[in-house]
Design an enzyme around this catalytic site. Structure first.
Site, PDB file in Angstrom:
ATOM      1  N   ASP A   1       5.097  -9.516  -0.201  1.00 20.75           N
ATOM      2  CA  ASP A   1       5.368  -8.550  -1.400  1.00 20.75           C
ATOM      3  C   ASP A   1       6.195  -7.497  -0.796  1.00 20.75           C
ATOM      4  O   ASP A   1       6.383  -7.057   0.388  1.00 20.75           O
ATOM      5  CB  ASP A   1       3.978  -8.157  -1.938  1.00 20.75           C
ATOM      6  CG  ASP A   1       3.108  -9.033  -2.881  1.00 20.75           C
ATOM      7  OD1 ASP A   1       4.025 -10.142  -3.443  1.00 20.75           O
ATOM      8  OD2 ASP A   1       2.236  -8.896  -2.845  1.00 20.75           O
TER       9      ASP A   1
ATOM     10  N   ASP B   1      -1.668  -9.369  -4.221  1.00 21.64           N
ATOM     11  CA  ASP B   1      -2.460  -8.200  -4.699  1.00 21.64           C
ATOM     12  C   ASP B   1      -3.108  -8.302  -5.949  1.00 21.64           C
ATOM     13  O   ASP B   1      -4.106  -8.031  -6.395  1.00 21.64           O
ATOM     14  CB  ASP B   1      -1.965  -6.720  -4.272  1.00 21.64           C
ATOM     15  CG  ASP B   1      -0.716  -6.722  -4.989  1.00 21.64           C
ATOM     16  OD1 ASP B   1      -0.354  -7.413  -5.819  1.00 21.64           O
ATOM     17  OD2 ASP B   1       0.022  -5.664  -4.864  1.00 21.64           O
TER      18      ASP B   1
ATOM     19  N   ASP C   1      -1.903 -13.381  -8.590  1.00 22.88           N
ATOM     20  CA  ASP C   1      -1.478 -13.856  -7.448  1.00 22.88           C
ATOM     21  C   ASP C   1      -2.611 -14.915  -6.806  1.00 22.88           C
ATOM     22  O   ASP C   1      -2.228 -15.736  -5.593  1.00 22.88           O
ATOM     23  CB  ASP C   1      -1.385 -12.813  -6.473  1.00 22.88           C
ATOM     24  CG  ASP C   1      -0.063 -12.020  -6.649  1.00 22.88           C
ATOM     25  OD1 ASP C   1       1.017 -12.625  -7.170  1.00 22.88           O
ATOM     26  OD2 ASP C   1      -0.111 -10.933  -6.362  1.00 22.88           O
TER      27      ASP C   1
END
Length: 1008
Positions: free
Chosen positions: A454, A753, A757
Site C-alpha cells: 500500500d 489494512d 483486504d
C-alpha cells in the site's frame, strides 16, 4: 417542597440507601452538608458586620454561635422502589441477557439507557475512568481476560523427551551395565560404566527438555502479545485507545468496520452497523445492529458502519471467554521447512539404523568367534569358560554402542534448531516492529519474489496535513480564508463536521482541541477547526443525522443525510476522491458565495486543478452538497454542488527509498497498489524510487484498477510483470493481482489494512497487516503484523526470512558433517578391529555438543547485508545445495581420514597406550566440530570470521564447549573413559582440528 436530592454521574441515588453506598461516601456527603452550613453561617456573619459598619443604620445585637446538627437528608420514602447500582447487579443476568438476546430481560432492566444509569456510565461521556472505579468494576464483574488452559510444565517436556525409543533402550542398557558392573566389581568401582551412560542420557534429555520448555514459554508470550489488541473507549468525555484487557463493564466502546467486539454489550447509537457473527454462531449472514436488535457478542467482527456499544459483560462471563478458556493455544503448526527437515531426518535415521545394525552384527560376530581382546590382550570370549555375567556385560556394551550410534546418527538437533531459530527470529522481529502470527511466514518471506505494498502509511508517514484549498477555480490560502462568503463557510463547516468518523474533544473553551480519527480525518478536522473556525458540537447539535453512508473502498467516498433542526429541509453531504465527487456535481460555489453552473470547460479546468495537485503528491479530497425536501429522505448522488477541494500532503517515510533499492538488489520486485488517482500514485512512486522518471512511465508501468480488471486473461499474464503501480485500485483488484502473480510463479507478499483486504492477505504467500491502521479482520487474515506500518519493517521481515533459512542450512551442514564422520569412523573401526573408537558416553557428549550447543550457536546468527545480495530462494530449490554438499564432504572426509589414522597408527605415532589413543581420537573429534562451527558460519564466503564479534552468543558457546571438553578429558576420566593428556598431545589435537580452516578455504575455491 420536596426533599433535596444529590445528582451523581449515572443517575440519582438516595443517601438513605446506605447499603448501596460505601460508608466513605456517606461520610463525604455529611461533611459536604456541614461545610455548606458553616459557609452559610459565615456569609450571614459577614453581612451582619457590613450592616454594623453602616453608621446610619440601626444598631443590631451580635450574633450568637449556632450549633448545627448535621443529619443525613432523607429521600422521599414514598417513592417506593430504590434506585439500583452496579454493586447489586448479578453479572450472570447481564451476560445471559446478551448471550440469549433476551428482550424481556432488557425491558426488565428498563432499556439500554437505564442499564447505563445502573452501571453509572454517562451515555455521552462514558466512565469517569479513575483507578478506584476501574478496580471496583473488575472486582464486581471480573477483568476482560479469559482463563487459559494450564500450559505444559518442564516435567511434561522432560517426560516427553524420555518417551523416545532410543533413549529408553539406552537407559535399559545403562541399567543392565550398572547391575553387571556392580555385581562384578562391587559398588565402589562397578557403577562407573552404567552410571556414566545414565548421567549422559539424563543430561542430554534435560537440556533438550529445558530448551523446548523455554521456547514454549516464548511462544506463549508472543501469543499473549498477538491477542492484546487496541480498543477505542469513551472515558471522561474523551475517546481514547486502551488495551482490550483493560475494558470493563460500563465502558462505552467505539466500533468501526473491521473491529473485533471486545466484550458482550448493547448498542447505544450508530449508523449502518452490521456484525459478522460467523465466529460464534457459524452463520455467514451479517446481522444488522440497531435499537431494535441491540445485542452484540464478544469476539464477533464489525462488517459495516460504525457505532457505540455499552459493555455489559467481560472475560469469562462472555461466550468468547468461555470458548477461549477451553482452548489450549500452542504453536504446534509444522512449517514447510520443518516438514522438509523431517524427511531429511527420517532418511538419515534410516542410514544410521542400517549402520548400527551392521556394527551390531560385526561386533557380535567378532566377540562370539573370539576375535576380540581385553585391555590385557586376552581373548574376551572363551566359549563355556567365560562367565555368564561377563558375556551379558559384553552384550550390553555392544548393544549400548550400537544404540548410541543411532542416537548420534539421528539429527535430533534439527527440529531443535528450527524451533530455536524461529523463536529467536520472532523475538528479534518483535523488536524490529514485526509480530509473527504464523510460524511458516518467517521462512516463506525469505523466498518472496514480489512485494505488493500500500502507499498510505506504509511508504508514507501517514501524517496528513491540508496544504491546499480551492474554492471553485481559485486557491484559498490562510491569509485570505477569512474572505470566504458566510453561506459557503457554513456549508463547509457542515460538510466536515457532519460527514466524519473522527471526533474533536475540547474540555474547556480555552483548551486546545484534541482531535481523534484516521490520519485523513484528523487532517481535515484540524483544518476545519483552526482555519474555518468550526465548532463541531454546535454543528452536530443543530442537525439530526438521518442516514450515513460509511466510506467504501470501492466507491471511495462517504456521505451523510441530515435534517436541520426546526426546518423542513434536508441536506446531503458527500466527501471523497476528488474526481469521483466532481463527476457528481453540476454546480459550484466561488469565494464570494455565488452559485455557478459547471459547463464542460469549467469541468476540465477543475480536473486540471486536481491533476496538478496530484502531481505534487497530494491526496485530493472534494466536498459536495445538495439541499432536498424533507419528504425525499433519499441520498442524492447527482446534480450536487461542489463546495471545495483540499489537497493533503503525506510525506514519504525516511529511508523508504533505500529500502526499495535494497529489495531491488535482492531480486525482489516492488509493486505499489493504492486508491489514489494516477497522478498522485505516479508522483509518490517516483519519490519513493518505485518508478524511474527517466523511463517511459506510460509504458504499462502505471495502470488503473479498472483497466487491469477489464484485461483479458492473456493480457494480464503478459503485462503483470511490467506493472509497477496500480492506481484507483479496489480490494478485488489487489486480489486479482496476487492471483496472477502466483500463476506466474512468484512468491508474493502483500500488505493490507482494511477489512476488504482480507481475501488478498489470505491468498498471498505472506500476508502483512498494518498494526496501527489495520483492522482486526485484516490482522487475523495475515501472517505477520507490521507494528509501525513502515515499509522498512517489511524489508526487515524479508531479511529475517532469509536469515532463518540460511541459519537452518548452516546448522544442517554442520550436523550432517558430524553424522557422516561418526558413522563412517565407527563402521570402519568395528569391521576392521571389532572395537569402536568412541564409547557410548563420548558419543552422547558429541551429540549434546552438536544438538544443543551447536543449534544455539548457529541458529541465532543475525541477518547480514550479504543476504540481500542474493536472489530469492526458489520454491523447489533443494534444502541441501551443491555448495553445502561440497563443504560437508570436504570436512567429513578430512575428519574420517585423520581419525582412522589415529585409530590404526595413533599408538606408534604418539608412543602411547590404547586408552590415551582413544582419548586423542575423542578429543580431536570434538575439537574438529568446534573448528567446523566457524566454517559453517559462512556457506560460500572464504572469510569465515566476518561479523564474528556481532554474535556474542556464538563466542560464548565456543568457549563453554572448549571448557567442558577440557573438564571431560582432564577431570572426568572415569565418567568419560579418558586419560589425561599432556601439553604436546593437546597441541596435536588442536593443530589437527585447526587444519579444517585452510581445508575449508581451499574447497571454497572450487566452483560447484
Amino acid at each position: 417542597m420536596s426533599p433535596p436530592r444529590c445528582q451523581k454521574s449515572g443517575g440519582i441515588a438516595s443517601t438513605s440507601d446506605q447499603e448501596d453506598w460505601p460508608i466513605s461516601k456517606i461520610h463525604k456527603r455529611k461533611w459536604r452538608l456541614a461545610f455548606t452550613a458553616i459557609h452559610f453561617t459565615r456569609v450571614l456573619t459577614s453581612l451582619s458586620k457590613l450592616k454594623v459598619l453602616d453608621k446610619n443604620g440601626p444598631l443590631l445585637r451580635s450574633l450568637s454561635y449556632i450549633v448545627v446538627d448535621v443529619q443525613a437528608i432523607e429521600e422521599d420514602s414514598s417513592s417506593g422502589d430504590k434506585p439500583e447500582t452496579f454493586l447489586n447487579v448479578d453479572p450472570k443476568t447481564l451476560s445471559d441477557m446478551v448471550k440469549d438476546k433476551n428482550f424481556e430481560s432488557l425491558s426488565q432492566f428498563g432499556g439500554v439507557k437505564e442499564i447505563a444509569r445502573i452501571l453509572k456510565s454517562d451515555v455521552n461521556d462514558g466512565l469517569i475512568g479513575s483507578a478506584d472505579d476501574i478496580m471496583q468494576r473488575k472486582n464486581v464483574f471480573g477483568a476482560n481476560e479469559y482463563e487459559k488452559a494450564p500450559t505444559k510444565g518442564f516435567l511434561s517436556f522432560l517426560f516427553e523427551a524420555f518417551k523416545d525409543t532410543t533413549i529408553i533402550i539406552l537407559l535399559a542398557c545403562a541399567l543392565l551395565s550398572l547391575a553387571f558392573g556392580i555385581k562384578k566389581h562391587g559398588w565402589k568401582d562397578g557403577w562407573y560404566d552404567g552410571g556414566s551412560i545414565t548421567v549422559a542420557v539424563i543430561l542430554v534429555v534435560a537440556v533438550s527438555a529445558a530448551s523446548n520448555f523455554r521456547q514454549s514459554r516464548q511462544f506463549d508470550k508472543l501469543s499473549t502479545k498477538s491477542s492484546d489488541i487496541k480498543v477505542e473507549v469513551v472515558r471522561n468525555g474523551r475517546r481514547q485507545p486502551i488495551s482490550i484487557f483493560e475494558v470493563v463493564v460500563g465502558d462505552i466502546v467505539y466500533l468501526k468496520i473491521g473491529d473485533q467486539i471486545p466484550a458482550h454489550g448493547v448498542f447505544m447509537e450508530g449508523h449502518s452497523l452490521k456484525v459478522d457473527e460467523s465466529s460464534m454462531t457459524g452463520e455467514s449472514d451479517h446481522i444488522e445492529v440497531d435499537e431494535s436488535t441491540p445485542f452484540m457478542l464478544s469476539g464477533t467482527k464489525v462488517s459495516d458502519g460504525f457505532g457505540f456499544m455499552l459493555v455489559t459483560s467481560v472475560g469469562m462471563n462472555t461466550t468468547w471467554g468461555e470458548m477461549m478458556g477451553s482452548i489450549n493455544q500452542e504453536f504446534n503448526e509444522k512449517t514447510p521447512l520443518q516438514e522438509r527437515l523431517n524427511k531429511v531426518t527420517s532418511y538419515i535415521g534410516k542410514v544410521g539404523l542400517a549402520t548400527a545394525a551392521v556394527v551390531l552384527a560385526v561386533l557380535f560376530f567378532r566377540y562370539f568367534t573370539g576375535n576380540t581382546k581385553d585391555d590385557l590382550g586376552n581373548r574376551e570370549f572363551n566359549g563355556r569358560k567365560t562367565n555368564n555375567d561377563e558375556v551379558m556385560n559384553a552384550v550390553v556394551e555392544i548393544v549400548a554402542t550400537a544404540v548410541t550410534i543411532i542416537v548420534v546418527a539421528i539429527p535430533e538437533g534439527l527440529p531443535l534448531a528450527v524451533t530455536l531459530t524461529l523463536a529467536y527470529s520472532m523475538k528479534r522481529m518483535m523488536v524490529d516492529h514485526a509480530m509473527v502470527r504464523k510460524l511458516s511466514a518467517c521462512e516463506t518471506m525469505g523466498s518472496a519474489t514480489t512485494i505488493c505494498t500500500d502507499k498510505t502509511g506504509t511508504l508514507t508517514l501517514n501524517e496528513m496535513k491540508v496544504t491546499e484549498f480551492w474554492l471553485g477555480k481559485e486557491a484559498v490560502n490562510d491569509d485570505n480564508s477569512r474572505d470566504i462568503a458566510g453561506n459557503v463557510l457554513k456549508l463547509l463547516q457542515h460538510a466536515v463536521g457532519l460527514n466524519t468518523a473522527g471526533t474533536v474533544y475540547k474540555p474547556h473553551s480555552v483548551s486546545v482541541p484534541e482531535i481523534y480519527g484516521s490520519p485523513t480525518e484528523k487532517a481535515i478536522l484540524s483544518w476545519a477547526v483552526f482555519n474555518l473556525g468550526m465548532d463541531i458540537e454546535e454543528v452536530k447539535h443543530n442537525h439530526e443525522t438521518i442516514h450515513v453512508e460509511v466510506f467504501n473502498s470501492e466507491k471511495k467516498r462517504s456521505g451523510v443525510l441530515v435534517k436541520r433542526n426546526k426546518e423542513k429541509y434536508m441536506d446531503t453531504h458527500w466527501k471523497g476522491a476528488a474526481e469521483m465527487i466532481l463527476a457528481m456535481c453540476s454546480t459550484y460555489y466561488d469565494r464570494t458565495g455565488m452559485l455557478k453552473a459547471m459547463d464542460e470547460e469549467e469541468r476540465l479546468q477543475l480536473e486540471t486543478i486536481i491533476k496538478n495537485m496530484a502531481a505534487k503528491s497530494l491526496r485530493c479530497i472534494a466536498f459536495a452538497h445538495k439541499e432536498i425536501a424533507e419528504e425525499s429522505r433519499q441520498f442524492e448522488e447527482n446534480g450536487l454542488t461542489l463546495l471545495g477541494l483540499v489537497g493533503l500532503k503525506d510525506p514519504c517515510r525516511p529511508g523508504v527509498r533505500l529500502a526499495i533499492e535494497s529489495c531491488r538488489a535482492a531480486g525482489v520486485n516492488i509493486k505499489m497498489i493504492t486508491g489514489d488517482n494516477m497522478h498522485t500514485a505516479r508522483a509518490i512512486a517516483i519519490e519513493c524510487g518505485i518508478l524511474n522518471p527517466e523511463e517511459d512511465l506510460d509504458n504499462e508501468a502505471v495502470v488503473e484498477g479498472v483497466n487491469f480488471r477489464n484485461y483479458s486473461h492473456e493480457e494480464r499474464m503478459e503485462k503483470i510483470n511490467k506493472i509497477r503501480v496500480m492506481a484507483r485500485s479496489s480490494p478485488f483488484d489487489k486480489l486479482l493481482m496476487v492471483q496472477y502473480l502466483k500463476q506466474k510463479g512468484h512468491v508474493v507478499a502483500v500488505t493490507g489494512d482494511g477489512t476488504n483486504d482480507a481475501p488478498a492477505l489470505k491468498e498471498a504467500d505472506i500476508g502483512l497487516a498494518m498494526g496501527i491502521q489495520g483492522t482486526e479482520v485484516a490482522k487475523e487474515s495475515s501472517d505477520i503484523v507490521i507494528l509501525d506500518d513502515n515499509f522498512t519493517s517489511v524489508v526487515t521481515v524479508l531479511r529475517w526470512g532469509r536469515c532463518v533459512y540460511n541459519n537452518i542450512q548452516k546448522f544442517l551442514q554442520f550436523q550432517l558433517t558430524v553424522n557422516v564422520a561418526a558413522l563412517v569412523i565407527n563402521l570402519v573401526a568395528a569391521i576392521s578391529s571389532g572395537k569402536v573408537p568412541l564409547t557410548a558416553v563420548q558419543l552422547l557428549w558429541v551429540n549434546l555438543i552438536m544438538d544443543t550447543l551447536g543449534a544455539l550457536a548457529l541458529a541465532t546468527e543475525k541477518p547480514t547485508n550479504e543476504l540481500m545480495e542474493k536472489p530469492p530462494i526458489g520454491r523447489s530449490e533443494p534444502l541441501i545445495t551443491r555448495i553445502m554438499w561440497r563443504n560437508l564432504i570436504a570436512q567429513a572426509l578430512y575428519q574420517v581420514i585423520i581419525l582412522l589414522v589415529l585409530q590404526f597408527k595413533g599408538i606408534s605415532i604418539f608412543g602411547v597406550d590404547e586408552k590415551v589413543k582413544s582419548t586423542l581420537i575423542f578429543n580431536t573429534f570434538v575439537l574438529c566440530q568446534v573448528f567446523n562451527e566457524f566454517n559453517a558460519r559462512k556457506l560460500e564466503k572464504k572469510n569465515i570470521f566476518t561479523g564474528l564479534l556481532n554474535n556474542k552468543l556464538f563466542l560464548v558457546i565456543i568457549v563453554i564447549t572448549i571448557v567442558l571438553q577440557l573438564v571431560m578429558v582432564e577431570f572426568l576420566k572415569r565418567f568419560a573413559n579418558t586419560e589425561r593428556l599432556d601439553w604436546g598431545q593437546w597441541g596435536a589435537c588442536v593443530g589437527l582440528a585447526a587444519l579444517s580452516w585452510p581445508i575449508g578455504w581451499l574447497f571454497k575455491c572450487c566452483p560447484v
